[in-house]
Design an enzyme around this catalytic site. Structure first.
Site, short mmCIF file in Angstrom:
data_model
loop_
_atom_site.label_atom_id
_atom_site.label_comp_id
_atom_site.label_asym_id
_atom_site.label_seq_id
_atom_site.Cartn_x
_atom_site.Cartn_y
_atom_site.Cartn_z
CG ASP A 235 -9.48 -7.58 6.66
OD1 ASP A 235 -8.65 -6.73 7.04
OD2 ASP A 235 -10.14 -7.45 5.62
CE LYS B 150 -11.01 -4.57 5.25
NZ LYS B 150 -10.71 -5.48 4.13
CE LYS C 123 -6.62 -4.30 6.71
NZ LYS C 123 -6.82 -5.00 5.48
N GLY D 109 -5.59 -4.66 -2.95
CA GLY D 109 -4.61 -4.44 -4.02
C GLY D 109 -3.95 -3.09 -3.85
CB VAL E 264 -0.98 0.01 1.20
CG1 VAL E 264 -1.85 1.25 1.17
CG2 VAL E 264 -1.85 -1.24 1.18
CD GLU F 62 -13.28 6.33 2.22
OE1 GLU F 62 -13.81 7.41 2.46
OE2 GLU F 62 -13.89 5.23 2.27
N1 HSE Z 1 -6.56 -8.40 3.05
C1 HSE Z 1 -7.53 -7.39 2.81
C2 HSE Z 1 -8.59 -7.96 1.86
C3 HSE Z 1 -6.87 -6.19 2.21
O1 HSE Z 1 -8.34 -9.01 1.25
O2 HSE Z 1 -9.66 -7.38 1.72
C4 HSE Z 1 -7.76 -4.97 2.08
O3 HSE Z 1 -8.21 -4.53 3.35
#
Ligand code: HSE
Length: 400
Positions: free
Chosen positions: A196, A200, A100, A297, A12, A124
């Site tokens: 993850d 979110k 995150k 990505g 990133v 964001e």
């Molecule tokens: N590993 C996370 C995904 C990256 O695959 O969505 C983006 O937050």
């Protein structure tokens, strides 16, 4: 000129430098001033890359430089990202992040520090990769009361499930591809176990409902148990299996969940395949709205981070207001959540119908010893009880 520093030159961080350089003139026009990256902080060396000449190994260089007004934290993880972020905010610097994990764990505190120092902590890219969903909730759909936030919020798991269903790939093979494409977390259990997506949905739901939902309270299941038999049943039923992150608020209470679900074409998330993500929101005035885009990505995520850099460049000494509170949102106990279920059992169709009534059953020739069935909407607790009565239930997936 606005000066920025990037912490962490990974997938990133490198993407953010690329976007800020590639679109330098357009960004300058939109901000009304040039945005320049003065430092990249990383422990490694990067000879022959755009970071080479601006690389530092010492964070103090950035903290002590009064010209640096924006710090981009793309290190990931809590350590040392938490301390570095706090130090930057305390020093009166804005921080933009894709992290995150940090936002879910310490976001409330970090935004408070940002407010106290008239700067911003923007995130964001922490939800939905490049999809501008946080700005939409925070700055666009501001007149609505939100009733639901749901989505496909993890690109890696969506890529894996799509590859397994469409190309018959194994879980391991699809995960390796997602890693090679730069979608997966450093420790991919964060993706495949649903952690993850859990962070979110907690972040998005807190912003949407104006109360803090801790990711620790979100019932979370990953996709590691999904197998080709489940996918075969889903296909036979005209459904797809997706890792759905969802929260819902009504008079009965609020609940939040991450779990693999079987969804049909009536669900707007049905066509969201591969690394793409989508977020669906329901407002009491707006009704339904859906946001779609690349969920992971380098450049898509960098696009969201760089967008935050522009916002900070336009509000260098002014905090952009968030509907932000540390007041905790009480969530319904998982047992009280109502949903329909698909299940597989060793028991007969008759045994299933005796307990669940005239539900849809399905038998596949490749799995001659089991019965698949889809229940009506019921509480998780009632489903668990009924499964005990049927016996032999070896697997269930919620019908989203
Ligand atoms: N590993 C996370 C995904 C990256 O695959 O969505 C983006 O937050």
């Amino acid at each position: 000129m606005v000066q920025a520093a990037i912490l962490g030159y990974g997938t990133v961080g490198a993407g953010v430098l690329q976007v800020l350089n590639m679109n330098h003139e357009t960004i300058a026009r939109r901000v009304g001033d040039e945005v320049n990256v003065k430092y990249v902080l990383d422990l490694r060396e990067f000879p022959g890359t755009p970071a080479e000449k601006i690389l530092t190994h010492n964070y103090q260089d950035i903290l002590d430089d009064p010209e640096v007004g924006i710090v981009v934290e793309t290190m990931g993880g809590l350590k040392p990202a938490y301390e570095f972020t706090k130090q930057a905010l305390l020093a009166g610097k804005n921080v933009c992040t894709s992290n995150k994990e940090l936002v879910a764990e310490h976001g409330v505190e970090l935004r408070k520090i940002a407010r106290e120092h008239s700067v911003n902590y923007l995130f964001e890219a922490s939800c939905g990769g490049g999809i501008p969903i946080i700005r939409a909730i925070n700055e666009s759909m501001t007149a609505d009361e939100f009733e639901e936030v749901s989505g496909i919020l993890n690109g890696t798991t969506n890529y894996i499930l799509t590859s397994m269903a469409d190309e018959g790939k194994s879980f391991e093979e699809a995960l390796k591809e997602a890693q090679a494409k730069g979608y997966a977390e450093l420790h991919p259990e964060a993706d495949v176990e649903g952690y993850d997506a859990c962070r979110k949905i907690a972040i998005l739901s807190s912003l949407a409902y104006g109360k803090h939902i801790s990711y620790k309270d979100v019932q979370t299941e990953g996709i590691t148990a999904v197998d080709q038999a489940d996918i075969a049943y889903a296909k036979a039923l005209g459904l797809k299996i997706k890792l759905i992150a969802k929260s819902s608020r009504s008079e009965k209470g609020t609940w939040a969940m991450v779990a693999p679900m079987m969804i049909g074409s009536e669900n707007q998330l049905y066509t969201v395949d591969g690394v793409m993500n989508a977020v669906f929101v329901k407002g009491n005035a707006l009704g339904d709205a859906m946001f779609y885009g690349s969920g992971a990505g380098s450049l898509p995520t960098a696009s969201a981070v760089a967008g935050d850099v522009l916002e900070c460049a336009k509000h260098l000494k002014e905090t952009i207001r968030f509907d932000d509170t540390s007041e905790a949102m009480e969530l319904l106990a998982p047992d009280e959540v109502t949903v329909a279920f698909f299940a597989r059992t060793d028991a007969s169709e008759e045994a299933v119908k005796k307990v669940f009534g005239e539900v849809q059953t399905i038998r596949l020739p490749e799995y001659p010893d089991e019965t698949g069935f889809v229940t009506s909407v019921m509480t998780e607790a009632a489903f668990a009880e009924a499964c005990k009565a049927v016996g032999g239930v070896k697997k269930f997936i919620r019908r989203g």
